[in-house]
Design an enzyme around this catalytic site. Structure first.
Site, PDB file in Angstrom:
ATOM      1  N   LEU A  31       2.438   1.733   6.603  1.00 23.62           N
ATOM      2  CA  LEU A  31       2.306   2.131   5.263  1.00 23.62           C
ATOM      3  C   LEU A  31       2.254   1.046   4.138  1.00 23.62           C
ATOM      4  O   LEU A  31       2.855  -0.083   4.499  1.00 23.62           O
ATOM      5  CB  LEU A  31       3.824   2.676   4.712  1.00 23.62           C
ATOM      6  N   ASP A  32       1.506   1.122   3.023  1.00 26.50           N
ATOM      7  CA  ASP A  32       1.347  -0.092   2.246  1.00 26.50           C
ATOM      8  C   ASP A  32       2.717  -0.653   1.845  1.00 26.50           C
ATOM      9  O   ASP A  32       3.706   0.145   1.548  1.00 26.50           O
ATOM     10  CB  ASP A  32       0.378   0.289   0.926  1.00 26.50           C
ATOM     11  N   LYS A  33       2.786  -1.947   1.367  1.00 24.93           N
ATOM     12  CA  LYS A  33       3.980  -2.450   0.940  1.00 24.93           C
ATOM     13  C   LYS A  33       4.624  -1.546  -0.124  1.00 24.93           C
ATOM     14  O   LYS A  33       5.944  -1.215  -0.226  1.00 24.93           O
ATOM     15  CB  LYS A  33       3.839  -3.775   0.324  1.00 24.93           C
TER      16      LYS A  33
END
Length: 323
Positions: free
Chosen positions: A141-143
């Site tokens: 998942l993106d940050k």
């Protein structure tokens, strides 16, 4: 002892129009997203990350066409260390973990961001994960995206979960709050590849992109924004963010693809403030379903929206009811 090696990082990005007026540290976090926000702030203060060749403060606004340049020499370790970072474990057995990742937590270490990541936390939770590639991480998942992820605890489980992802049999649903008011949901089929002029961004491209399919449906409409639910068939980098922006429905709070906040006429002061200050893209991985790699049983998990997205929806409702 782990060996250390030196590495020089040199990167530069021109500030896109969508980021004009953002604070320097906010723009840097979006453009140099291999690095943590705190690391970037320290480099700004040290003068290693400059604005148009000049030292600036983290809160300095970025102007149109400005260049952010990073030049830093790093010492990297060739092995990652466990760190006592709290994890929300939704499910655990001897084959896998399901975690609820908070926004702001980087998944995997990268140059200059070798600590404080999900991988470091996993190694502290279970030292045996050090024997697996990427400590058992099978997807990212993106940050600044929150929500559910599955992590393997054995090599056989990791292989099986990767095969399910490749076969598109893993079910992944996300809640997003977007700018714009679509009449209905739809299916987006548009290939995604590296942006032609900015290596930090992805884009819908005519040639050379990877196939990407996103389904979305409307959950709730507001005066200028919409709560949507997205289902992934594929899992390309930044897929939902890129696809929704391609539909002219960019995610609220997305500094890379979102553009400037757009307000409906007569927006309440509360709405103006929340849109101006929203800390990250309004995207949450709410549902995850897959077959257990050993038993074959279908496992399904769901995660409630985090507080900041609930608050955003409440403010959007109040604005709608006031008109």
């Amino acid at each position: 002892m782990s060996q250390t090696i030196s590495q020089t990082i040199e990167q530069a990005h021109i500030v896109p129009d969508a980021m004009i007026g953002l604070r320097l540290d906010q723009a840097a976090a979006a453009l140099f997203d291999d690095f943590s926000r705190e690391r970037l702030k320290s480099w700004i203060r040290e003068g290693a990350l400059t604005l148009d060749g000049q030292r600036a403060q983290p809160k300095s606004p970025v102007p149109s066409g400005a260049t952010l340049a990073l030049h830093v020499v790093l010492e990297e370790r060739d092995s990652w260390q466990p760190e006592a970072i709290e994890l929300e474990i939704v499910f655990a057995d001897d084959q896998l973990l399901v975690i609820n990742k908070p926004a702001g937590l980087v998944v995997h270490p990268a140059a200059g961001n070798e600590s404080g990541t999900l991988l470091n936390a996993l190694l502290h939770y279970d030292a045996t994960l050090a024997t697996l590639p990427r400590a058992g991480i099978v997807h990212r998942l993106d940050k600044d995206t929150s929500g559910l992820m599955v992590v393997a605890r054995t090599l056989a489980a990791q292989t099986a979960l990767v095969e399910q992802l490749q076969a598109r049999s893993v079910k992944r649903e996300y809640d997003a709050v977007v700018t714009g008011t679509p009449i209905a949901g739809g299916r987006i089929e548009a290939p995604i590849g590296r942006h032609p002029s900015d290596r930090k961004r992805q884009a819908v491209v005519a040639h050379g992109g990877k196939p990407a399919v996103t389904h979305y449906r409307v959950l709730e409409r507001f005066r200028g924004h919409t709560h949507v639910r997205c289902r992934l068939e594929t899992g390309r980098t930044h897929q939902i963010r890129v696809h929704m922006a391609h539909q002219r429905l960019p995610l609220i709070g997305d500094p890379l693809y979102g553009g400037r906040p757009r307000l409906p006429p007569g927006a309440t002061e509360a709405l103006k403030e929340v849109l101006r200050e929203f800390p990250r893209q309004a995207l949450h991985a709410r549902r995850l379903a897959f077959d257990h790699p050993v038993s074959g049983e279908t496992l399904a998990f769901s995660s409630e929206l985090p507080d900041e997205i609930y608050m955003l929806l409440d403010v959007l409702r109040e604005d709608r009811e006031s008109h």
